[in-house]
Write an enzyme that holds these catalytic residues in place. Structure first.
Site, PDB file in Angstrom:
ATOM      1  N   ASP A   1       0.832  -1.209   0.000  1.00  0.00           N
ATOM      2  CA  ASP A   1       0.000   0.000   0.000  1.00  0.00           C
ATOM      3  C   ASP A   1       0.870   1.264   0.000  1.00  0.00           C
ATOM      4  O   ASP A   1       1.996   1.257   0.498  1.00  0.00           O
ATOM      5  CB  ASP A   1      -0.900  -0.023   1.247  1.00  0.00           C
ATOM      6  CG  ASP A   1      -2.088   0.914   1.116  1.00  0.00           C
ATOM      7  OD1 ASP A   1      -2.316   1.452   0.011  1.00  0.00           O
ATOM      8  OD2 ASP A   1      -2.787   1.109   2.122  1.00  0.00           O
ATOM      9  N   GLY A   2       0.314   2.333  -0.553  1.00  0.00           N
ATOM     10  CA  GLY A   2       0.980   3.643  -0.492  1.00  0.00           C
ATOM     11  C   GLY A   2       1.598   4.095  -1.811  1.00  0.00           C
ATOM     12  O   GLY A   2       2.246   5.153  -1.851  1.00  0.00           O
TER      13      GLY A   2
ATOM     14  N   HIS B   1       2.656   3.177  -8.974  1.00  0.00           N
ATOM     15  CA  HIS B   1       2.552   1.722  -9.160  1.00  0.00           C
ATOM     16  C   HIS B   1       3.798   1.186  -9.862  1.00  0.00           C
ATOM     17  O   HIS B   1       4.286   0.109  -9.552  1.00  0.00           O
ATOM     18  CB  HIS B   1       1.299   1.376  -9.961  1.00  0.00           C
ATOM     19  CG  HIS B   1       0.029   1.737  -9.253  1.00  0.00           C
ATOM     20  ND1 HIS B   1      -0.196   1.395  -7.938  1.00  0.00           N
ATOM     21  CD2 HIS B   1      -1.071   2.427  -9.647  1.00  0.00           C
ATOM     22  CE1 HIS B   1      -1.385   1.850  -7.558  1.00  0.00           C
ATOM     23  NE2 HIS B   1      -1.930   2.487  -8.574  1.00  0.00           N
TER      24      HIS B   1
ATOM     25  N   ASN C   1     -10.685  -2.881  -6.309  1.00  0.00           N
ATOM     26  CA  ASN C   1      -9.829  -1.940  -7.050  1.00  0.00           C
ATOM     27  C   ASN C   1     -10.380  -1.621  -8.438  1.00  0.00           C
ATOM     28  O   ASN C   1      -9.999  -0.624  -9.056  1.00  0.00           O
ATOM     29  CB  ASN C   1      -8.389  -2.461  -7.176  1.00  0.00           C
ATOM     30  CG  ASN C   1      -7.596  -2.381  -5.881  1.00  0.00           C
ATOM     31  OD1 ASN C   1      -6.666  -3.137  -5.676  1.00  0.00           O
ATOM     32  ND2 ASN C   1      -7.971  -1.457  -4.992  1.00  0.00           N
TER      33      ASN C   1
ATOM     34  N   ARG D   1       1.588  -4.701   6.123  1.00  0.00           N
ATOM     35  CA  ARG D   1       0.897  -3.720   5.294  1.00  0.00           C
ATOM     36  C   ARG D   1       1.681  -2.428   5.376  1.00  0.00           C
ATOM     37  O   ARG D   1       1.828  -1.850   6.458  1.00  0.00           O
ATOM     38  CB  ARG D   1      -0.531  -3.483   5.750  1.00  0.00           C
ATOM     39  CG  ARG D   1      -1.224  -2.473   4.833  1.00  0.00           C
ATOM     40  CD  ARG D   1      -2.669  -2.216   5.187  1.00  0.00           C
ATOM     41  NE  ARG D   1      -3.311  -1.414   4.135  1.00  0.00           N
ATOM     42  CZ  ARG D   1      -4.548  -1.543   3.736  1.00  0.00           C
ATOM     43  NH1 ARG D   1      -5.311  -2.447   4.299  1.00  0.00           N
ATOM     44  NH2 ARG D   1      -5.044  -0.777   2.787  1.00  0.00           N
TER      45      ARG D   1
HETATM   46  C1  FPP Z   1      -2.072  -0.001  -3.363  1.00  0.00           C
HETATM   47  O1  FPP Z   1      -1.569   1.327  -3.318  1.00  0.00           O
HETATM   48  C2  FPP Z   1      -1.444  -0.719  -4.465  1.00  0.00           C
HETATM   49  C3  FPP Z   1      -2.096  -1.307  -5.513  1.00  0.00           C
HETATM   50  C4  FPP Z   1      -3.556  -1.255  -5.669  1.00  0.00           C
HETATM   51  C5  FPP Z   1      -1.343  -1.982  -6.588  1.00  0.00           C
HETATM   52  C6  FPP Z   1      -0.136  -2.770  -6.142  1.00  0.00           C
HETATM   53  C7  FPP Z   1       0.597  -3.209  -7.352  1.00  0.00           C
HETATM   54  C8  FPP Z   1       1.931  -3.182  -7.521  1.00  0.00           C
HETATM   55  C9  FPP Z   1       2.905  -2.786  -6.487  1.00  0.00           C
HETATM   56  C10 FPP Z   1       2.455  -3.613  -8.851  1.00  0.00           C
HETATM   57  C11 FPP Z   1       3.142  -4.914  -8.852  1.00  0.00           C
HETATM   58  C12 FPP Z   1       2.352  -6.032  -8.360  1.00  0.00           C
HETATM   59  C13 FPP Z   1       2.357  -7.336  -8.763  1.00  0.00           C
HETATM   60  C14 FPP Z   1       2.299  -8.409  -7.775  1.00  0.00           C
HETATM   61  C15 FPP Z   1       2.341  -7.791 -10.141  1.00  0.00           C
HETATM   62  P1  FPP Z   1      -2.589   2.536  -3.456  1.00  0.00           P
HETATM   63  O2  FPP Z   1      -2.733   2.879  -4.894  1.00  0.00           O
HETATM   64  O3  FPP Z   1      -3.879   2.170  -2.778  1.00  0.00           O
HETATM   65  O4  FPP Z   1      -1.850   3.673  -2.700  1.00  0.00           O
HETATM   66  P2  FPP Z   1      -2.561   4.868  -1.879  1.00  0.00           P
HETATM   67  O5  FPP Z   1      -3.283   4.227  -0.735  1.00  0.00           O
HETATM   68  O6  FPP Z   1      -1.406   5.691  -1.459  1.00  0.00           O
HETATM   69  O7  FPP Z   1      -3.467   5.573  -2.841  1.00  0.00           O
END
Ligand code: FPP
Length: 236
Positions: free
Chosen positions: A15-16, A32, A64, A183
């Site tokens: 996350d983040g 990402h 998502n 997390r």
């Molecule tokens: C959450 O952060 C993250 C995701 C929804 C995507 C995670 C994906 C990757 C790290 C890419 C690689 C993964 C694989 C396993 C192929 P957020 O967007 O919710 O962050 P925020 O809470 O700061 O908005």
């Protein structure tokens, strides 16, 4: 490495990424991309320097899909690139890649890349990488229930024979229980991540955003894990 305690099954809720990008004045999608680059390095570290056998990653929840179309499209393309090219080092590390989640709603390109990765790594034995994609812990329990009910109705399973082992075999993947879940980003929620498998898991919620969560941060979290007194319901 041998006398240091490691969890057998580690879960990571990555996350983040969005906040990491926002703080740098960048588009969320670049967060990402930075998260994915970090993930590759982290997995190399885990499979080469620790005795962690199974890693489960929360890559994309069923919820998502509610995000802006351009962010979802970007993530889907990122998954294809990752599975087709960037996971090469995982494959070379003799790690078997499996996926958890529903296939519906995922683009054909992602499904093909997932299937190829599964096939390319099916005989690997050093470790397991479980990627939760279009995943919800509640849907996993619904889907497991449907599979078991079907077996009862077609006569291949009797109700008396439904055990914890049968439940585990009918989840998306039959994996050992989660020992430790990290997390990142400071959020203190589990957000539907492997809720059945985490019944006795320990948790850590470091403040670091996932793109900055490097092997040093991981070792700090693992030190926290080592301090836990895991009793599994036993008296002290
Ligand atoms: C959450 O952060 C993250 C995701 C929804 C995507 C995670 C994906 C990757 C790290 C890419 C690689 C993964 C694989 C396993 C192929 P957020 O967007 O919710 O962050 P925020 O809470 O700061 O908005």
């Amino acid at each position: 490495m041998s006398d240091v305690v490691y969890p057998n099954h580690l879960g990571i809720i990555m996350d983040g990424n969005g906040r990491w990008a926002k703080e740098r004045g960048l588009n969320r999608s670049l967060g990402h991309k930075a998260g994915a680059d970090n993930l590759i390095k982290l997995l190399d570290y885990i499979y080469n320097n620790t005795s962690i056998k199974v890693v489960s990653l929360y890559a994309f929840s069923t919820e998502n899909f509610k995000r802006e179309k351009c962010e979802v499209d970007y993530l889907m393309k990122l998954f294809v690139t990752l599975f087709n090219t960037k996971l090469e080092s995982i494959k070379k590390n003799n790690v078997k890649v499996v996926f958890s989640g529903r296939r519906d709603n995922l683009p054909k390109s992602v499904l093909e890349a997932m299937d190829k990765t599964t096939d390319d790594t099916k005989n690997n034995i050093k470790g397991i990488l479980n990627i939760c994609l279009n995943y919800g812990g509640d849907y996993e329990i619904v889907d497991m229930t449907k599979k078991i009910v079907r077996q009862v109705l077609d006569g291949s399973l009797s109700i008396e024979d439904i055990t914890k082992e049968v439940v585990s075999k009918n989840l998306y993947q039959d994996l050992p229980p989660l020992d430790f879940v990290i997390r990142t980003s400071g959020e203190k929620r589990i957000s539907n991540f492997m809720i059945y498998q985490s019944s006795y898991a320990e948790y850590d919620f470091p403040d670091t955003y996932f793109p900055d969560f490097d092997s040093k941060c991981l070792e700090e979290s693992l030190d926290n894990y080592r301090k836990r007194d895991r009793r599994f319901g036993n008296a002290k």
